[in-house]
Scaffold this motif. Structure first.
Motif, short mmCIF file in Angstrom:
data_model
loop_
_atom_site.label_atom_id
_atom_site.label_comp_id
_atom_site.label_asym_id
_atom_site.label_seq_id
_atom_site.Cartn_x
_atom_site.Cartn_y
_atom_site.Cartn_z
N GLN A 1 -4.46 0.07 6.95
CA GLN A 1 -5.33 1.24 7.01
C GLN A 1 -5.93 1.43 8.40
O GLN A 1 -6.04 2.56 8.90
CB GLN A 1 -6.43 1.13 5.96
N THR B 1 2.37 1.54 -3.66
CA THR B 1 1.39 1.97 -4.64
C THR B 1 0.70 3.27 -4.27
O THR B 1 0.01 3.87 -5.10
CB THR B 1 0.31 0.89 -4.82
N ARG B 2 0.89 3.70 -3.01
CA ARG B 2 0.21 4.89 -2.48
C ARG B 2 -1.28 4.79 -2.71
O ARG B 2 -1.94 5.75 -3.11
CB ARG B 2 0.79 6.17 -3.10
N ASN B 3 -1.81 3.59 -2.44
CA ASN B 3 -3.22 3.31 -2.67
C ASN B 3 -3.68 2.29 -1.63
O ASN B 3 -3.03 1.26 -1.45
CB ASN B 3 -3.42 2.76 -4.09
N GLY C 1 1.94 3.12 -9.13
CA GLY C 1 1.06 2.36 -8.25
C GLY C 1 -0.25 1.96 -8.88
O GLY C 1 -0.68 0.80 -8.78
N PHE C 2 -0.90 2.90 -9.58
CA PHE C 2 -2.21 2.59 -10.14
C PHE C 2 -2.09 1.51 -11.22
O PHE C 2 -2.91 0.59 -11.29
CB PHE C 2 -2.84 3.86 -10.73
N GLU D 1 -13.60 6.59 -0.06
CA GLU D 1 -12.86 7.13 -1.19
C GLU D 1 -13.79 7.91 -2.12
O GLU D 1 -13.39 8.93 -2.69
CB GLU D 1 -12.17 6.00 -1.96
N GLN E 1 0.83 -1.20 0.00
CA GLN E 1 0.00 0.00 0.00
C GLN E 1 0.86 1.25 0.00
O GLN E 1 0.50 2.26 -0.60
CB GLN E 1 -0.94 -0.01 1.21
N GLY F 1 -3.85 -1.40 -2.62
CA GLY F 1 -2.63 -2.07 -3.06
C GLY F 1 -2.13 -3.12 -2.10
O GLY F 1 -1.02 -3.00 -1.57
N ILE G 1 -1.71 -1.92 -9.66
CA ILE G 1 -2.97 -2.48 -9.16
C ILE G 1 -3.80 -3.04 -10.30
O ILE G 1 -4.35 -4.16 -10.21
CB ILE G 1 -3.75 -1.40 -8.38
#
Length: 368
Positions: A302, A121-123, A181-182, A363, A118, A126, A185
């Motif tokens: 998270q 990917t900064r998501n 990152g995107f 989100e 995560q 991820g 994924i």
């Protein structure tokens, strides 16, 4: 620069653009600890400690409950093999304790692996079970079970090879002057779908006994966890988790963006490749020991980040929350339906599905 008093010592208030003089300490706005050359948020340490105590509490409850119920005194005696009744020593020391320890250690490993991906990917989506690495490890394990049988060593080797090959394929398909990152994924989700179809075909083509063994392992379960399986899995998980910790400074810098990280002296692609390699091996070891347990790696980082109110992803918080999630889910799987025991993967999927819906709603609200 302005001096400020801090319980950690004399600090200097950080002003962007100003140079920090040698010997001065920077005030980051929150109490910080220094360990092994790293700055660690004190709030992260405290919250991780509290969550770890909750995980140990759930584990202790798991030692008490079962068809053969025990008192707290008998549990403590059984842990050290000092109970008057031999059956107590067997139930606690040979049956229940390995399962509880596995839940704590393997859950922590999943949390760390999810935090790494995560962060890279900064998501929040991820995690290794979303972008295909867990599925790749499962594929390697199935192939090994069908070809060589269902021993732990062969299954672990196959899971690690499958996870690493999947990571290489995803990395190569994602590469375009770097890894974004995107794109990682999206490619991972597509590869996961293909691997799931391939896994189904493998199980349908296998002999009945081997297919049953692969399907049972694939549900994700701590049933039958003994010391012979736990010890190598725990050692591998701890060593690989420490390996992720060694990369933690570069990981935090990469969260700032590739250009910023490069300006700060980080070799982006070697650090990223090393992190992916270690984190994939970590999730593969967990998968080999207990099967592909879904959504712990997705939710733990998270939840840990929100509890600690940290600015970035914390490996320590993710490990603690991962341990709590897996131990609590296994407790529910064993006792929620009376005498019927469920694979822990079934419970984590249910919990993870609820969490994923909540995450998507959050989100969507941010995007408005």
């Amino acid at each position: 620069m302005k001096s400020s008093n801090s319980p950690i010592g004399d600090t200097t208030e950080f002003v962007p653009g100003q140079r920090v003089l040698p010997g001065e300490r920077v005030d980051f706005g929150r109490p910080m600890l220094r360990a092994l050359g790293l700055r660690i948020d004190l709030r992260v340490v405290v919250t991780a400690g509290i969550v770890t105590l909750l995980a140990l509490g759930c584990g202790f409850v798991g030692l008490l409950l079962g068809e053969f119920s025990l008192t707290p005194a008998e549990v403590f005696q059984g842990l050290f093999g000092q109970a008057d009744r031999r059956i107590v020593n067997t139930v606690v020391g040979e049956w229940r304790a390995p399962r509880i320890i596995a839940g704590i250690v393997l859950g922590a490993g999943l949390g760390v692996s999810g935090a790494v991906f995560q962060s890279l990917t900064r998501n929040p989506l991820g995690s290794p079970d979303i972008i295909g690495f867990s599925t790749g490890a499962y594929t390697g394990g199935i192939v090994t079970i069908i070809v060589f049988g269902s021993s732990f060593i062969s299954t672990a080797f196959g899971a690690i090879i499958g996870g690493l090959l999947t990571a290489i394929v995803v990395y190569l398909l994602t590469w375009k002057g770097g890894v974004q990152g995107f794109r990682l994924i999206i490619v991972g989700i597509a590869l996961t779908a293909m691997l799931n179809a391939f896994n189904t075909w493998l199980i349908m083509r296998a002999d009945l006994d081997l297919a049953m063994a692969a399907a049972t392992w694939g549900a994700g379960s701590l049933n039958g966890m003994g010391w012979s399986t736990l010890l190598p899995a725990a050692i591998g998980t701890i060593l690989l988790g420490l390996g992720c910790g060694l990369f933690s400074r570069g990981l935090g810098t990469l969260e700032l963006g590739d250009d910023t990280a490069k300006a700060l002296g980080v070799r982006n692609e070697p650090v990223r490749a090393g992190l992916i390699l270690v984190a994939v091996a970590l999730v593969a070891v967990v998968t080999a020991a207990a099967g592909p347990i879904a959504f712990v790696a997705l939710a733990a980082p998270q939840i840990g980040r929100r509890i600690a109110k940290a600015q970035g992803t914390s490996l320590l918080s993710a490990a603690a929350v991962g341990a709590l999630l897996l131990v609590a889910a296994d407790l529910i799987a064993q006792h929620a339906l009376g005498e019927t025991q469920l694979p822990v993967g079934v419970v984590t999927v249910c919990i993870g599905g609820i969490y994923l819906i909540w995450l998507l709603i959050q989100e969507a609200r941010k995007a408005q």
